[in-house]
Design an enzyme around this catalytic site. Structure first.
Site, short mmCIF file in Angstrom:
data_model
loop_
_atom_site.label_atom_id
_atom_site.label_comp_id
_atom_site.label_asym_id
_atom_site.label_seq_id
_atom_site.Cartn_x
_atom_site.Cartn_y
_atom_site.Cartn_z
N ALA A 162 -34.36 -6.28 -34.57
CA ALA A 162 -33.92 -7.64 -34.90
C ALA A 162 -33.27 -8.30 -33.68
O ALA A 162 -32.63 -7.61 -32.89
CB ALA A 162 -32.95 -7.62 -36.08
N ASP B 296 -31.92 4.14 -40.62
CA ASP B 296 -31.14 4.74 -39.54
C ASP B 296 -32.10 5.45 -38.59
O ASP B 296 -33.13 5.99 -39.02
CB ASP B 296 -30.14 5.74 -40.12
CG ASP B 296 -29.20 6.28 -39.07
OD1 ASP B 296 -28.20 5.60 -38.78
OD2 ASP B 296 -29.48 7.37 -38.52
N ASP C 294 -34.06 -0.99 -27.43
CA ASP C 294 -33.15 -1.98 -26.86
C ASP C 294 -31.80 -1.74 -27.53
O ASP C 294 -31.51 -2.28 -28.59
CB ASP C 294 -33.67 -3.39 -27.12
CG ASP C 294 -32.82 -4.45 -26.43
OD1 ASP C 294 -32.47 -4.25 -25.26
OD2 ASP C 294 -32.50 -5.47 -27.07
N CYS D 120 -28.42 -4.97 -22.46
CA CYS D 120 -27.96 -6.19 -21.79
C CYS D 120 -26.56 -5.94 -21.23
O CYS D 120 -25.65 -6.75 -21.38
CB CYS D 120 -27.99 -7.39 -22.73
SG CYS D 120 -27.03 -7.19 -24.25
#
Length: 455
Positions: free
Chosen positions: A114, A163, A180, A233
């Site tokens: 997501a 999970d 990610d 990030c």
């Protein structure tokens, strides 16, 4: 603003003698968001309708925009013609092409998917006959992931809410895993100064532990020879290069390098212990936010999931009904909660295997709800890239398309036509959804979850 950057983070970056500390601080003095979008190659769209500044060099369908439009008011955004994605993360497009993962069908898993930027990219760049499983751990975020993949319009997608540990029940199942990982978020400081106040060394440590848990409990799902794309990030090496070293030491992984153009401004790094290659994106060097990515290939022997364990039950779904609405070539139909779906035939057993061990939110393309011998078409069907082109349709102007998306009365748009029954509404030859035209009224079937509100 520069005094607000965390000293602990700055000191860690200063440890690299080639790092331009002053330029890095200067670019963070101004809170600035770069606007970039990635077009859907399966949708009919004129990119010249958008205020394009230039191409994103590492992504074939990615572009920088000169200014940020109000995406919510653009019907083509709602129909899945493009996705507003941060430019640095579009680097995955280049990675997939360099690894030639776009040339043959594979099974791919986007583990922390997501809201769907990387999933829609995977769905466009991978071979059209690949299978994509997009998983989101957090239940409240699964709906937006589903909406974005439904808009993208492809049927070769399974969306799950599990999970990471659940994927250990599918050993050796995937050729590609994209992780990610949740991180401390320092790469977002440039566009969101409020994120600075949430950063701490303690949070970096907590995120590193979370990343290790996610990877250690799911990596068995990657087959021997399969690729892991690990990204964050974050600027912290504890969450990036150090994690890569840990994966190499403890899980039989090896680093994979790629050729990149020096003019792109991507910084190539090596981990301290294993000289593993990483790719860093800094906003003072290129037009994009902070991002890290490393490519690893599994060398270790991995047991594989036995398809013989999959139980095949009789499929009672009507196999001919969907073809009245959609191109069902190379697809089969199945039902879930009285809704008819189609899914690629070549992955029928794979779907059953996934269904046997995971909680699935959506699979394939939902065609509609079965009502006796009739079918109430789903919004998903209208947005599908396989929907039949000869269905009766109504072309809308911009204000009419916006009114449809606001779920307003459509009578004025259809009064002059002779259309009756289910009608696809379109804007610039791209489907938006359904209306039902009757003698005395028009029903607008825009779902409430995608409805836009007056701004």
């Amino acid at each position: 603003m520069s005094n607000r950057l965390p000293n602990d983070l700055i000191n860690s970056l200063k440890g690299n003698p080639s790092f331009d500390y002053e330029a890095f601080v200067a670019v963070h003095d101004v809170e600035e968001r770069t606007t970039s979008i990635r077009f859907n190659p399966s949708k009919n769209i004129n990119i010249n309708d958008y205020n394009i500044e230039r191409e994103i060099p590492w992504c074939i369908n990615g572009y920088y925009l000169k200014e940020r439009p109000v995406f919510t008011l653009d019907p083509l955004f709602h129909s899945g013609c493009y996705y507003s994605q941060e430019a640095s993360s579009m680097f995955i497009d280049h990675v997939l092409r360099e690894l030639k993962l776009n040339l043959t069908p594979i099974r791919a898993l986007d583990l922390c998917a997501a809201p769907g930027g990387k999933s829609t990219l995977l769905n466009s760049t991978l071979h059209k006959d690949s299978l994509l499983v997009a998983n989101e751990i957090i239940k409240t975020r699964v709906n937006i992931l589903t909406q974005n993949l439904v808009r993208w319009g492809n049927s070769n997608v399974v969306i799950s809410n599990n999970d990471p540990s659940a994927f250990s029940r599918l050993p050796g199942f995937f050729d590609l895993m994209v992780v990610d990982a949740p991180c401390s978020g320092s790469g977002m400081f440039h566009k969101d100064h409020s994120a600075i106040d949430e950063w701490s060394l303690a949070n970096v440590k907590l995120c590193r532990e979370r990343q290790q848990r996610i990877l250690s409990q799911s990596l068995s799902a990657l087959k021997t020879g399969g690729y892991l794309l690990y990204s964050t990030c974050s600027y912290s090496k504890e969450e990036n290069e150090d994690i890569v070293d840990w994966l190499i030491d403890d899980f039989g992984m090896e680093s994979v390098s790629l050729s990149i153009d020096d003019s792109w401004g991507i910084t190539v790094t090596e981990s301290e212990k294993n000289d593993a290659v990483g790719f860093r994106f800094y906003p003072h060097i290129l037009k994009g936010e902070g991002f890290f990515l490393s490519i690893l290939r599994k060398k270790a022997d991995q047991d594989t999931f036995s398809m013989k364990r999959v139980k095949r039950e009789k499929n009672t779904a009507p196999q001919d009904l969907a073809q009245d609405w959609i191109n069902t070539e190379n697809h089969y139909s199945f039902t879930h909660s009285n809704f008819l779906h189609i899914f690629p035939k070549m992955y029928e057993v794979d779907f059953l295997a996934l269904q046997s061990v995971l909680y699935l939110k959506n699979a394939g393309t939902e065609i509609g709800e079965l009502k006796g011998k009739d079918l109430i078409p789903s919004h998903d069907l209208a947005l599908s890239n396989l929907v039949r082109k000869d269905l009766q349709h109504l072309d809308l102007e911009l204000d009419q398309a916006q009114n449809y998306l606001r779920k307003e009365n459509m009578s004025t748009a259809i009064n002059s036509s002779n259309l009756r029954g289910w009608v696809v509404v379109r804007y610039k030859d791209v489907n938006l959804g359904w209306i039902k035209a009757m003698d005395n009224r028009i029903n607008n079937y825009c779902p409430k979850e995608v409805r836009i509100w007056n701004l």
